[in-house]
Design a protein around this motif. Structure first.
Motif, PDB file in Angstrom:
ATOM      1  N   THR A   1       0.839  -1.186   0.000  1.00 29.89           N
ATOM      2  CA  THR A   1       0.000   0.000   0.000  1.00 29.89           C
ATOM      3  C   THR A   1       0.882   1.247   0.000  1.00 29.89           C
ATOM      4  O   THR A   1       2.109   1.154  -0.084  1.00 29.89           O
ATOM      5  CB  THR A   1      -0.953  -0.009   1.209  1.00 29.89           C
ATOM      6  OG1 THR A   1      -1.882   1.067   1.097  1.00 29.89           O
ATOM      7  CG2 THR A   1      -0.186   0.111   2.508  1.00 29.89           C
TER       8      THR A   1
ATOM      9  N   LYS B   1      -2.325   5.788   3.785  1.00 31.67           N
ATOM     10  CA  LYS B   1      -3.617   5.137   3.567  1.00 31.67           C
ATOM     11  C   LYS B   1      -3.901   4.154   4.701  1.00 31.67           C
ATOM     12  O   LYS B   1      -3.252   3.094   4.802  1.00 31.67           O
ATOM     13  CB  LYS B   1      -3.611   4.421   2.225  1.00 31.67           C
ATOM     14  CG  LYS B   1      -4.954   3.827   1.847  1.00 31.67           C
ATOM     15  CD  LYS B   1      -4.905   3.213   0.460  1.00 31.67           C
ATOM     16  CE  LYS B   1      -6.256   2.627   0.094  1.00 31.67           C
ATOM     17  NZ  LYS B   1      -6.219   1.963  -1.236  1.00 31.67           N
TER      18      LYS B   1
ATOM     19  N   SER C   1      -1.988   5.973   9.715  1.00 28.13           N
ATOM     20  CA  SER C   1      -1.295   6.682   8.640  1.00 28.13           C
ATOM     21  C   SER C   1       0.043   5.999   8.402  1.00 28.13           C
ATOM     22  O   SER C   1       1.088   6.459   8.875  1.00 28.13           O
ATOM     23  CB  SER C   1      -1.098   8.158   9.014  1.00 28.13           C
ATOM     24  OG  SER C   1      -0.499   8.862   7.949  1.00 28.13           O
TER      25      SER C   1
END
Lengths: 113, 119
Positions: free
Chosen positions: A13, A17, A80
């Motif tokens: 990722t 996100k 985060s």
């Protein structure tokens, strides 16, 4: 079959996100814990939980959150994510405390780009 | 602070040789637990043994044996007649309450010893 199940097993990722790694055990264990494993550093404890609604910080809790609303589940939350959280993560559980042998999940390999 | 040292980062042996993996620990707590875990190439972590600080008896389980010596703060692991299936990373871990002996228990792992058994 007695087991600790982590999902996902692999995840790539991007920075920032939010992601959640789930952990579930079917052994009615009270104690659950999250570790990260990095080359040359061994396993380091992130958070642990002695029972429902009881959680505490391990050695490297920064950047992580956990919750224990049910006995069987102990999700790890990265609000985060950052690249320094790229690692191999293990969830573990034991019957009544950390002095009992821990059963580990198969691991989740996270890559944060 | 509590600490676990596995000084051997990597060891290679030929099949059927005996091999000892060293583990040295530090804690000021008088009640503590020691563990060994195995991590084969497939990645899962497998519990091997637990010892508490009041039980210094050595343990033997098949080809595996453990030597716990409080006098030297060591909990060494020996594999006799090693086999290729023993190839793995082995972790020693210490559970104690740290310097003061008060507060919650913390589990500290060593950095692991990678054992390669060559056929």
């Amino acid at each position: 079959e007695a087991q600790v199940t982590q999902n996902p097993r692999y995840l790539i990722t991007v920075t920032g996100k939010k992601l959640t790694v789930t952990c579930s055990q079917n052994m009615n264990h009270e104690y659950m814990s999250w570790y990260r494993q990095d080359p040359g550093l061994g396993l380091r404890q992130i958070y642990y939980s002695m029972n429902v609604e009881v959680t505490d910080k391990g050695d490297v809790p920064e950047g992580y959150k956990v919750s224990r609303k049910e006995k069987r589940n102990f999700p790890l939350i990265l609000e985060s994510p950052s690249p320094n959280q790229t690692s191999l993560y293990f969830c573990a559980s034991s019957l009544s405390g950390v002095n009992q042998p821990q059963h580990f999940g198969d691991g989740t390999r996270l890559s944060i780009l | 602070a509590q600490k676990v040292t596995q000084a051997q980062t990597e060891i290679s042996v030929v099949e059927k040789e005996d091999v000892t993996l060293d583990c040295v620990y530090e804690t000021r707590d008088t009640t503590y637990y020691l563990f060994w875990y195995k991590q084969p190439p497939s990645g899962e972590l497998v519990f091997l043994i637990r010892r508490n600080s009041f039980d210094e008896q050595n343990e033997i389980s098949g080809r595996y044996s453990w030597n716990f010596q409080k006098s030297t703060s060591s909990f060494n692991f020996t594999i006799t007649a090693s086999q290729v299936v023993d190839s793995a990373v082995y972790f020693c871990a210490l559970l104690s309450r740290g310097e003061s002996g008060a507060g919650s228990y913390q589990l500290t792992f060593g950095k692991g010893t990678k054992l390669s058994v060559i056929p």
